[in-house]
Design an enzyme around this catalytic site. Sequence first.
Site, PDB file in Angstrom:
ATOM      1  N   ASP A  63      40.720  33.845  35.195  1.00 16.72           N
ATOM      2  CA  ASP A  63      41.600  32.745  35.580  1.00 16.72           C
ATOM      3  C   ASP A  63      41.290  32.312  37.009  1.00 16.72           C
ATOM      4  O   ASP A  63      41.807  31.296  37.468  1.00 16.72           O
ATOM      5  CB  ASP A  63      43.068  33.177  35.472  1.00 16.72           C
ATOM      6  CG  ASP A  63      44.023  32.012  35.745  1.00 16.72           C
ATOM      7  OD1 ASP A  63      43.853  30.958  35.094  1.00 16.72           O
ATOM      8  OD2 ASP A  63      44.910  32.139  36.604  1.00 16.72           O
ATOM      9  N   GLU A 118      36.201  28.901  43.645  1.00 16.47           N
ATOM     10  CA  GLU A 118      36.992  27.929  42.876  1.00 16.47           C
ATOM     11  C   GLU A 118      37.551  26.779  43.718  1.00 16.47           C
ATOM     12  O   GLU A 118      37.896  25.721  43.181  1.00 16.47           O
ATOM     13  CB  GLU A 118      38.159  28.632  42.178  1.00 16.47           C
ATOM     14  CG  GLU A 118      39.244  29.117  43.151  1.00 16.47           C
ATOM     15  CD  GLU A 118      40.423  29.802  42.453  1.00 16.47           C
ATOM     16  OE1 GLU A 118      40.191  30.673  41.599  1.00 16.47           O
ATOM     17  OE2 GLU A 118      41.571  29.448  42.781  1.00 16.47           O
ATOM     18  N   HIS A 138      42.814  28.808  37.232  1.00 13.73           N
ATOM     19  CA  HIS A 138      43.941  29.301  38.033  1.00 13.73           C
ATOM     20  C   HIS A 138      45.263  28.783  37.463  1.00 13.73           C
ATOM     21  O   HIS A 138      46.069  28.168  38.168  1.00 13.73           O
ATOM     22  CB  HIS A 138      43.777  28.907  39.499  1.00 13.73           C
ATOM     23  CG  HIS A 138      44.396  29.896  40.433  1.00 13.73           C
ATOM     24  ND1 HIS A 138      43.751  30.391  41.538  1.00 13.73           N
ATOM     25  CD2 HIS A 138      45.606  30.504  40.414  1.00 13.73           C
ATOM     26  CE1 HIS A 138      44.547  31.247  42.161  1.00 13.73           C
ATOM     27  NE2 HIS A 138      45.669  31.335  41.493  1.00 13.73           N
TER      28      HIS A 138
END
Length: 345
Positions: free
Chosen positions: A255, A260, A292
């Site tokens: 996740d 990111e 996320h």
Amino acid sequence: MIKVAFYDTKEYDKLSFERYGAMEKMQFRFLETKLNEDTVELARGCDVVCVFVNDTVNAKVIDKLYELGVKLIALRSAGYNNVDVRSAFGKIHVVHVPAYSPYAVAEHAIALLLTSVRRIHKAYNRTREFNFSLNGLTGFDFHGKTMGVIGTGKIGRIFIDICRGFGMKVIAYDRFPAKDSGIEYVSLDDLFKRSDIISLHCPLTDETRHMIGTDAISKMKKGVVIVNTSRGGLIDAEALLEGIKARKIGAACLDVYEEEADIFFEDRSGHILNDDLLSRLISMPNVIVTSHQAFLTEEALNNIAETTVGNIQSYFEKDGICDNELCYHCGNIEHCKKERKERCF
Ligand code: NAD
């Protein structure tokens, strides 16, 4: 009226803060951009900056915020690895949302895991094409498998309870084991050796960065499944990819991803992704990536709005006292329990 510069705003943020009635209590400047050295100036005239996980709150940004007269950094997250708390010391206070819904994150970790192990994502695509073949969809039972949990705080413990419901054997590693919790704590090496699945629930610190790297992976069982809903930097993504290519790692459920910040939360379809490592990971049949998303439930968003507004009000109305302040002063920022109920610095 307290003025708040709200960075990295998404539609669902506005909705939850509006629903909570925050607009009547404070004046918000909603900014779509993330906070960094180039965008910090947009906070001019504000008392508070409200930030999320991919905003950059380093020493330079903090110094500029201080110069602008900003008094409070209000994180809309539990994790605070993106804030240089030490640099903020004596200049700007930092508050966070310690628990908005640990269930949201623990349940998302399980959702990723079940999807991956039972190949739900593949079955979904197949039946939409009227392909009812089961070839290649064989999974394995959770029951009787050993789950290794790293980090037994709020999220880790809920995750453990869910795993026990599946009939899994749970072993755990925590730098600060919880006494009388009934959790079987083992060394990190032991956890790597014995676990069929490893799920990460500890914070990202200098100590935990790349805790899952080449060395750790070499100690794991062949076919191990790795779940990361904590912070991307806990895993050395290159080592993970090598482990997958070598068939050592059976599956990865991610996740979060170390790089990111400029990718997740945005619609990048139609663009060429410059991150070759992420592209390669996503291309693997045994890797699932969500961007996320683990925190994203109605309950969590409402709690984030309520706690954030409460933190800001508490700071300004109670002469700087806020139970959710991140304490650097005590020298143990991860374990500050705010028992003193007073200012940290
Ligand atoms: P928590 O503070 O309640 O628990 C963290 C646990 O990690 C504690 O028990 C602590 O002792 C342990 N720990 C600290 N240092 C460690 C180390 N070096 N090795 C092993 N364990 C260590 O935090 P939480 O609310 O359970 O959240 C855990 C993490 O989940 C957060 O740090 C955050 O990064 C992440 N998170 C992700 C999302 C998401 O949307 N993906 C949402 C919320 C939180």
